[in-house]
Design a protein around this motif. Structure first.
Motif, PDB file in Angstrom:
ATOM      1  N   GLY A 165      -4.742  10.267   7.348  1.00  0.00           N
ATOM      2  CA  GLY A 165      -3.710   9.577   7.176  1.00  0.00           C
ATOM      3  C   GLY A 165      -3.664   8.221   7.205  1.00  0.00           C
ATOM      4  O   GLY A 165      -4.100   7.679   8.047  1.00  0.00           O
ATOM      5  N   HIS A 166      -2.667   7.236   6.610  1.00  0.00           N
ATOM      6  CA  HIS A 166      -2.291   6.203   6.765  1.00  0.00           C
ATOM      7  C   HIS A 166      -0.880   5.728   6.459  1.00  0.00           C
ATOM      8  O   HIS A 166      -0.308   6.013   5.388  1.00  0.00           O
ATOM      9  N   ILE A 167      -0.218   5.117   7.334  1.00  0.00           N
ATOM     10  CA  ILE A 167       1.143   4.594   6.771  1.00  0.00           C
ATOM     11  C   ILE A 167       1.130   3.069   7.011  1.00  0.00           C
ATOM     12  O   ILE A 167       0.995   2.521   7.990  1.00  0.00           O
ATOM     13  N   PRO A 168       0.943   2.409   5.859  1.00  0.00           N
ATOM     14  CA  PRO A 168       1.189   1.057   5.720  1.00  0.00           C
ATOM     15  C   PRO A 168       2.681   0.535   6.464  1.00  0.00           C
ATOM     16  O   PRO A 168       3.591   1.169   6.269  1.00  0.00           O
ATOM     17  N   VAL A 169       2.393  -0.383   7.153  1.00  0.00           N
ATOM     18  CA  VAL A 169       3.473  -1.291   7.626  1.00  0.00           C
ATOM     19  C   VAL A 169       3.592  -2.908   7.045  1.00  0.00           C
ATOM     20  O   VAL A 169       2.513  -3.570   7.305  1.00  0.00           O
ATOM     21  N   PRO A 170       4.765  -3.259   6.420  1.00  0.00           N
ATOM     22  CA  PRO A 170       4.528  -4.429   6.034  1.00  0.00           C
ATOM     23  C   PRO A 170       4.805  -5.806   7.033  1.00  0.00           C
ATOM     24  O   PRO A 170       5.775  -6.380   6.726  1.00  0.00           O
ATOM     25  N   SER A 217      10.380   7.938   3.818  1.00  0.00           N
ATOM     26  CA  SER A 217       9.794   6.460   3.786  1.00  0.00           C
ATOM     27  C   SER A 217      10.022   5.646   5.089  1.00  0.00           C
ATOM     28  O   SER A 217      10.647   6.045   5.944  1.00  0.00           O
ATOM     29  N   LEU A 218       9.107   4.694   4.961  1.00  0.00           N
ATOM     30  CA  LEU A 218       9.328   3.951   6.326  1.00  0.00           C
ATOM     31  C   LEU A 218      10.621   3.126   6.073  1.00  0.00           C
ATOM     32  O   LEU A 218      11.066   2.637   5.187  1.00  0.00           O
ATOM     33  N   GLU A 219      11.171   3.166   7.534  1.00  0.00           N
ATOM     34  CA  GLU A 219      12.617   2.297   7.342  1.00  0.00           C
ATOM     35  C   GLU A 219      12.672   1.410   8.553  1.00  0.00           C
ATOM     36  O   GLU A 219      12.179   1.612   9.762  1.00  0.00           O
ATOM     37  N   LYS A 220      13.043   0.135   8.096  1.00  0.00           N
ATOM     38  CA  LYS A 220      13.088  -0.850   9.000  1.00  0.00           C
ATOM     39  C   LYS A 220      14.290  -0.671  10.013  1.00  0.00           C
ATOM     40  O   LYS A 220      15.496  -0.378   9.584  1.00  0.00           O
ATOM     41  N   ALA A 273       9.390  -6.978  14.012  1.00  0.00           N
ATOM     42  CA  ALA A 273      10.272  -5.602  13.615  1.00  0.00           C
ATOM     43  C   ALA A 273      10.022  -4.361  14.233  1.00  0.00           C
ATOM     44  O   ALA A 273       8.850  -4.026  14.686  1.00  0.00           O
ATOM     45  N   VAL A 274      10.884  -3.335  14.333  1.00  0.00           N
ATOM     46  CA  VAL A 274      10.418  -1.960  14.595  1.00  0.00           C
ATOM     47  C   VAL A 274      10.902  -1.127  13.440  1.00  0.00           C
ATOM     48  O   VAL A 274      11.859  -1.358  12.764  1.00  0.00           O
ATOM     49  N   TYR A 275      10.204  -0.216  13.023  1.00  0.00           N
ATOM     50  CA  TYR A 275      10.318   0.735  12.002  1.00  0.00           C
ATOM     51  C   TYR A 275      10.321   2.229  12.625  1.00  0.00           C
ATOM     52  O   TYR A 275       9.861   2.551  13.873  1.00  0.00           O
ATOM     53  N   LYS A 276      10.734   3.290  11.469  1.00  0.00           N
ATOM     54  CA  LYS A 276      10.595   4.579  11.794  1.00  0.00           C
ATOM     55  C   LYS A 276      10.221   5.288  10.521  1.00  0.00           C
ATOM     56  O   LYS A 276      10.610   4.967   9.555  1.00  0.00           O
ATOM     57  N   ILE A 277       9.844   6.603  10.725  1.00  0.00           N
ATOM     58  CA  ILE A 277       9.459   7.300   9.620  1.00  0.00           C
ATOM     59  C   ILE A 277       9.660   8.878  10.181  1.00  0.00           C
ATOM     60  O   ILE A 277       9.024   9.168  11.292  1.00  0.00           O
ATOM     61  N   ARG A 278      10.253   9.703   9.312  1.00  0.00           N
ATOM     62  CA  ARG A 278      10.444  11.029   9.990  1.00  0.00           C
ATOM     63  C   ARG A 278       8.932  11.890   9.418  1.00  0.00           C
ATOM     64  O   ARG A 278       8.838  11.758   8.452  1.00  0.00           O
ATOM     65  N   GLY A 286       0.786  -1.130  -0.025  1.00  0.00           N
ATOM     66  CA  GLY A 286      -0.091  -0.056   0.056  1.00  0.00           C
ATOM     67  C   GLY A 286       0.946   1.216   0.128  1.00  0.00           C
ATOM     68  O   GLY A 286       1.922   1.207   0.344  1.00  0.00           O
ATOM     69  N   GLN A 287       0.149   2.335  -0.412  1.00  0.00           N
ATOM     70  CA  GLN A 287       1.029   3.523  -0.211  1.00  0.00           C
ATOM     71  C   GLN A 287       0.583   4.467   0.900  1.00  0.00           C
ATOM     72  O   GLN A 287      -0.543   4.538   1.441  1.00  0.00           O
ATOM     73  N   ILE A 288       1.572   5.342   1.354  1.00  0.00           N
ATOM     74  CA  ILE A 288       1.266   6.291   2.332  1.00  0.00           C
ATOM     75  C   ILE A 288       0.195   7.282   2.037  1.00  0.00           C
ATOM     76  O   ILE A 288       0.247   7.819   0.582  1.00  0.00           O
TER      77      ILE A 288
END
Length: 303
Positions: A262-267, A35-38, A291-296, A21-23
């Motif tokens: 808004g929506h931030i998909p996480v895989p 972008s979403l970073e692992k 896992a853990v992720y981050k996004i600015r 999915g798209q942000i």
């Protein structure tokens, strides 16, 4: 063959993009081109992100009974504590102590910076809690705790509520008194409040609803209102009052009116919890399954 391979590669990328999915960012809350970073993976199930004063994050790996610490400046994750009481939701208080929902024995712990701990709550009116799940502490020190009943394979007791239901609790700032403040929830889970200590949000995950309460002077709650027809495992809030909810398809963002913006998909199979990290509180840190992720972000968080 090269052309066919290119088509196959394009198809695979397209399928992956559709699945992931798209942000969606209707109010420009996310930093441009972010972008979403692992951050790290290989965990059993990550939960309970709690941000320190300097912007680092503690989070738990509940099945493996550990707490880890992620450093904002080094982007490294290190083991902080083993035998962590099966900690779930956590919060760093004004003294820098981790307050953890340690549901191995249905307790709430205070954990020092050296990893030592003490039990601060282990019952209500002489009866076991179901299994404290998540918590929020106001600037004045009042604590709110959700206490759903999730049967754990590590429990030696029966998975029956001694409290007669799944409730929301208030714990006084001196930690000497505890009260039920909402007994009309199916399965309370995610929780967060505003920085001014005047508003509390609580997710009833089984009813698929999130409620909003006014916090009155003595810490008790009034004026419960339905905020949105979506539940949440964990949640956080930004300085604009936007609420960030989690679940099976990433992070959803709602404005003060309860409108999805808004929506931030996480895989991952499940997104458990979220917090604003970094010294500027502009890094959204997400715990999601293994896992853990981050996004600015452009917007600041409040904790």
């Amino acid at each position: 063959m090269k052309f066919q391979a290119t088509l196959l590669s394009l198809a695979l990328c397209l399928c992956s993009s559709i699945a992931f999915g798209q942000i969606v960012d209707k109010k420009n809350l996310i930093e441009k081109n972010a972008s979403l970073e692992k951050v790290a993976d290989g965990f059993g199930f990550t939960e309970g992100p709690a941000v320190t004063r300097l912007g680092d994050v503690y989070f738990s790996d509940q099945p493996n009974n550990k707490i880890f610490k992620w450093s904002f400046f080094t982007n490294k994750t290190e083991l902080f504590k083993e035998n962590a009481g099966r900690s779930n939701g956590m919060f760093v208080d004004k003294d820098g102590k981790i307050i953890a929902c340690a549901d191995e024995k249905n307790q709430i712990w205070r954990i020092d910076e050296d990893g030592s701990h003490e039990v601060i709550i282990e019952s209500f009116q002489g009866k076991k809690l179901n299994g404290p799940n998540d918590l929020f502490i106001t600037p004045s020190g009042t604590m709110y705790v959700t206490d759903p009943l999730y049967k754990r394979d590590y429990w030696t007791r029966e998975a029956v509520s001694e409290q007669g239901g799944e409730h929301l609790y208030l714990v006084s700032a001196d930690r000497l008194q505890i009260f039920k403040v909402d007994e009309n929830l199916v399965k309370p889970n995610g929780i967060v409040g505003t920085y001014d200590g005047k508003t509390l949000y609580v997710a009833d995950i089984e009813a698929n609803k999130t409620y909003k309460y006014d916090i009155i002077e003595d810490g008790f709650l009034t004026n419960r209102q339905l905020f949105t027809e979506r539940g949440s495992d964990g949640m956080t809030i930004d300085v604009k009052g936007n609420l960030y909810l989690t679940g099976d398809k990433g992070v959803w963002i709602y404005n003060r009116k309860g409108e999805e913006i808004g929506h931030i998909p996480v895989p991952e199979k499940w997104t458990a919890n979220v917090v604003f990290a970094g010294p500027d509180r502009k890094t959204l840190f997400i715990t999601a399954s293994e896992a853990v992720y981050k996004i600015r972000m452009k917007v600041h968080g409040t904790y």
